[in-house]
Scaffold this active site. Sequence first.
Site, mmCIF file in Angstrom:
data_model
loop_
_atom_site.group_PDB
_atom_site.id
_atom_site.type_symbol
_atom_site.label_atom_id
_atom_site.label_comp_id
_atom_site.label_asym_id
_atom_site.label_seq_id
_atom_site.Cartn_x
_atom_site.Cartn_y
_atom_site.Cartn_z
ATOM 1 N N ASN A 9 5.063 1.988 6.431
ATOM 2 C CA ASN A 9 4.731 0.731 6.766
ATOM 3 C C ASN A 9 5.494 -0.195 6.148
ATOM 4 O O ASN A 9 5.370 -0.410 4.784
ATOM 5 C CB ASN A 9 3.202 0.765 6.178
ATOM 6 C CG ASN A 9 2.491 -0.773 6.542
ATOM 7 O OD1 ASN A 9 3.102 -1.617 7.384
ATOM 8 N ND2 ASN A 9 1.458 -1.343 5.725
ATOM 9 N N LYS A 11 5.621 -3.401 6.358
ATOM 10 C CA LYS A 11 4.704 -4.578 6.175
ATOM 11 C C LYS A 11 5.676 -6.015 6.528
ATOM 12 O O LYS A 11 6.576 -5.669 7.529
ATOM 13 C CB LYS A 11 4.432 -4.976 4.786
ATOM 14 C CG LYS A 11 3.609 -3.708 3.998
ATOM 15 C CD LYS A 11 3.251 -4.124 2.762
ATOM 16 C CE LYS A 11 2.544 -2.691 2.589
ATOM 17 N NZ LYS A 11 1.463 -2.687 1.045
ATOM 18 N N HIS A 96 -5.690 -2.016 7.847
ATOM 19 C CA HIS A 96 -5.300 -2.057 6.646
ATOM 20 C C HIS A 96 -5.945 -3.035 5.565
ATOM 21 O O HIS A 96 -6.313 -4.171 6.056
ATOM 22 C CB HIS A 96 -3.661 -2.465 6.679
ATOM 23 C CG HIS A 96 -2.813 -2.134 5.381
ATOM 24 N ND1 HIS A 96 -2.672 -2.847 4.436
ATOM 25 C CD2 HIS A 96 -1.979 -1.081 5.171
ATOM 26 C CE1 HIS A 96 -2.025 -2.466 3.310
ATOM 27 N NE2 HIS A 96 -1.507 -1.293 4.015
ATOM 28 N N GLU A 168 -6.518 4.751 1.477
ATOM 29 C CA GLU A 168 -5.640 3.941 0.634
ATOM 30 C C GLU A 168 -6.384 3.080 -0.487
ATOM 31 O O GLU A 168 -6.943 1.989 -0.047
ATOM 32 C CB GLU A 168 -4.765 2.894 1.519
ATOM 33 C CG GLU A 168 -4.015 3.459 2.448
ATOM 34 C CD GLU A 168 -2.918 2.483 2.877
ATOM 35 O OE1 GLU A 168 -1.633 3.080 2.607
ATOM 36 O OE2 GLU A 168 -2.970 1.640 3.333
ATOM 37 N N SER A 214 1.156 3.341 -3.344
ATOM 38 C CA SER A 214 2.134 3.459 -4.510
ATOM 39 C C SER A 214 2.845 4.817 -4.338
ATOM 40 O O SER A 214 3.164 5.492 -5.506
ATOM 41 C CB SER A 214 1.979 3.087 -5.733
ATOM 42 O OG SER A 214 1.591 1.745 -5.950
#
Length: 263
Positions: A9, A11, A96, A168, A214
């Site tokens: 991802n 972003k 998300h 997540e 992370s």
Amino acid sequence: MRNKLIIGNWKMNLGLADAQDLVFKLKSSIGSKQSTEVAICPPSVYLMTLMNVLKDTPQIKVGAQNMFYKEEGAYTGETSPKMLKDLHVQMVIIGHSERRQYFNENDKDVNLKVKSALKFGLTPILCVGEDLKTRENGEAENYVKNQLIEGIKGLNNSEIEKIIIAYEPIWAIGTGKICSGEDANKIIKMIRSTIKDKSSSNVSDKVKILYGGSVKSDNFKEHIQYEDIDGGLVGGASLNFEEFIKLIDLANTAHEQTQSHPV
Ligand code: PEP
């Protein structure tokens, strides 16, 4: 046995030249024989260009980071599932935590988007995860379970089996803090058993459930060993070619090992 899956991802990062450079590097490094499935989710303005670069590379799938649930209309600034489908995009991240946090998306919006993505033949990557306070209060499992149930509300079995879920925990996204493999596996097992309750074991056995938060090559080894953790939704580390390749290699190795010694 489910194959592992690593999704990047990106972003709102990378200029077009860097984005193309990264895709060219990935394209020349990802072999067709590896078991791990790979996808990237670039910013939407780059989708058309990158789809062209990858049109002869089926081993790298492309996803969007978001979409609106309506097919078309007066919704300035939005992207529709039909438009993504026109570009041959295969997946779309939905719900998300950054969309929920900064753009006020709620479970109802997420559910409408999941349904709309499926209607247009896009694979939804449904994101769920608790914040730090919820975890510290011991409510993480219930919170995530509820997000999941709301996200898949009204779907039939053949729709549920097409979804990818990404667990997540918000406190681990972009913070450098990682949820331990054991804790992530506990929630991911709960997600699989909830899917089973809402559909069947045949369906829940097929659904890929990823961990995100992370993820880096030096911390993901532990997570990817678990049979129920099917891979990662990777933010920061997916922008670095060497790191991303290392994650794919870790997933390949874990897949080979779990085939002989399931955890
Ligand atoms: C993400 O973007 O979904 C994510 C988990 O980011 P990061 O890997 O940077 O924490």
